[in-house]
Design an enzyme around this catalytic site. Structure first.
Site, mmCIF file in Angstrom:
data_model
loop_
_atom_site.group_PDB
_atom_site.id
_atom_site.type_symbol
_atom_site.label_atom_id
_atom_site.label_comp_id
_atom_site.label_asym_id
_atom_site.label_seq_id
_atom_site.Cartn_x
_atom_site.Cartn_y
_atom_site.Cartn_z
ATOM 1 N N LYS A 12 -5.676 10.418 0.805
ATOM 2 C CA LYS A 12 -5.706 9.089 1.426
ATOM 3 C C LYS A 12 -6.940 8.366 0.908
ATOM 4 O O LYS A 12 -8.061 8.844 1.084
ATOM 5 C CB LYS A 12 -5.754 9.250 2.945
ATOM 6 N N LYS A 59 -3.096 -1.764 14.507
ATOM 7 C CA LYS A 59 -2.345 -0.661 15.134
ATOM 8 C C LYS A 59 -2.824 -0.466 16.575
ATOM 9 O O LYS A 59 -4.008 -0.373 16.849
ATOM 10 C CB LYS A 59 -2.495 0.623 14.322
ATOM 11 N N GLU A 68 0.827 -1.211 0.000
ATOM 12 C CA GLU A 68 0.000 0.000 0.000
ATOM 13 C C GLU A 68 0.867 1.269 0.000
ATOM 14 O O GLU A 68 2.071 1.218 0.286
ATOM 15 C CB GLU A 68 -0.912 -0.015 1.216
ATOM 16 N N ASP A 101 -15.846 5.488 14.938
ATOM 17 C CA ASP A 101 -14.855 5.369 13.876
ATOM 18 C C ASP A 101 -14.319 3.942 13.806
ATOM 19 O O ASP A 101 -13.652 3.468 14.731
ATOM 20 C CB ASP A 101 -13.717 6.365 14.164
ATOM 21 N N ASP A 149 -10.799 -0.688 6.465
ATOM 22 C CA ASP A 149 -9.962 -1.878 6.232
ATOM 23 C C ASP A 149 -10.737 -3.151 6.579
ATOM 24 O O ASP A 149 -10.584 -4.179 5.915
ATOM 25 C CB ASP A 149 -8.708 -1.851 7.131
ATOM 26 N N VAL A 179 -4.884 0.118 3.367
ATOM 27 C CA VAL A 179 -5.013 -1.337 3.233
ATOM 28 C C VAL A 179 -6.335 -1.662 2.539
ATOM 29 O O VAL A 179 -6.372 -2.467 1.603
ATOM 30 C CB VAL A 179 -4.930 -2.028 4.616
#
Ligand code: PSU
Ligand code: MN
Length: 281
Positions: free
Chosen positions: A66, A139, A7, A118, A122, A86
């Site tokens: 993005k 993450k 990516e 949120d 992905d 991703v």
């Protein structure tokens, strides 16, 4: 096919200016060293490119949009330059038939859900794309246990590469249990094949960093507090927090992030090769 999709969001928005390109090139080298073919994905002047040249990769700086899955069509129609997340990269991989992808950390459920409400795109894209994503888990600035639960609901196998728990991005231990532990690239390839034969779609394979950082959690909390104070929301949160960590850790998270991305790319390359040549293929 031995292609591994890589990516560009981490290239454009995950590191200080200039450094992301180095990280992207190193990932490509690792995929090649494993005997596979890197296919770095992005949108340039309204065109999806699968397999960016070095010159093209250099155009992915902080000025690039993005692009999650829903943003691809708009970027094409508006002749934009856009770095795929991703999820965005998976959408492209699905269109061209690439089955393997490597990144640093998958997106997921943000801490405090439903405030903010949120959840990274992905997850939904992984749930519908027949591809295996190699990452250092999710993450750790996110709610990792909630993300693991949601992946179960979505029918996404959460595999651990020689580990029983999902890696916590910079840290190796302490994450939620994986749905299965795998010992080798060949085994991962065979599981993916079997999953796809059953009509399944995405799989996540978590690989712990070789040199984990186990003391970043307090800093992550400070970074998230700073993001709240600055009213940073939506797509801007992850880049803001990563930049804060890179700065405030004196570069330790930046180095760790770079290394784990390269290690994941290497493993994805090995799996692509195992799938093409071994009992996995
Ligand atoms: N891994 C990294 N750095 C990153 C990312 C992954 O080491 O910057 C990116 C990926 O592109 C992932 C995105 O899809 O972060 C998640 O963004 P969001 O939380 O806004 O969905
Ligand atoms: Mn988000």
């Amino acid at each position: 096919m031995r292609a591994v999709a890589l990516e560009t969001t981490l290239v454009a928005h995950g590191f200080p200016p200039g450094e992301g390109v180095e990280v992207g090139l190193e990932s490509e080298r690792q995929v090649r060293a494993a005997g596979a073919v890197p296919a770095t994905v992005g949108v340039l002047d309204g065109e999806i490119v699968v397999g960016l040249s070095e010159e093209e990769l250099e155009r992915f700086d902080a000025g690039a949009r993005k692009l999650g899955p829903r943003d691809l069509a708009v970027a094409i129609a508006q002749n934009a330059v856009g770095a795929t997340t991703v999820g965005g990269t998976l959408a492209v991989a699905a269109a061209v038939g690439i089955r393997w992808l490597a990144t640093g950390g998958l997106g997921g459920v943000h801490r405090g859900w439903p405030d903010p409400p949120d959840v990274s795109a992905d997850l939904a894209q992984l749930a519908r794309t027949p591809a295996l994503v190699v990452s250092s888990g999710v993450k750790s600035l996110l709610d990792v246990p909630a993300t693991a639960e949601l992946l179960e609901s979505l029918g996404v196998p959460v595999l651990g590469y020689q580990i029983d728990t999902l890696p916590l991005f910079y840290a190796a231990a302490g994450g939620p249990p994986v749905s299965a532990r795998v010992e080798s690239a060949d085994e991962a390839a065979r599981i993916a094949r079997a999953h796809w034969e059953l009509g399944g779609a995405g799989l996540l394979l978590g690989r712990a960093p070789d040199e984990p950082l186990d003391d970043v959690e307090p800093l992550i909390e400070r970074a998230l507090g700073a993001a709240r104070d600055a009213d940073v929301r939506g797509q801007a949160v992850t880049p803001f927090v990563l930049a804060y960590l890179h700065r405030e850790s004196g570069g330790r998270t930046r180095r760790a992030n770079k290394d784990l991305i390269a290690q994941n790319a290497r493993l994805a390359g090995e799996i692509a090769v195992a799938a093409a040549t071994g009992s996995g293929g």
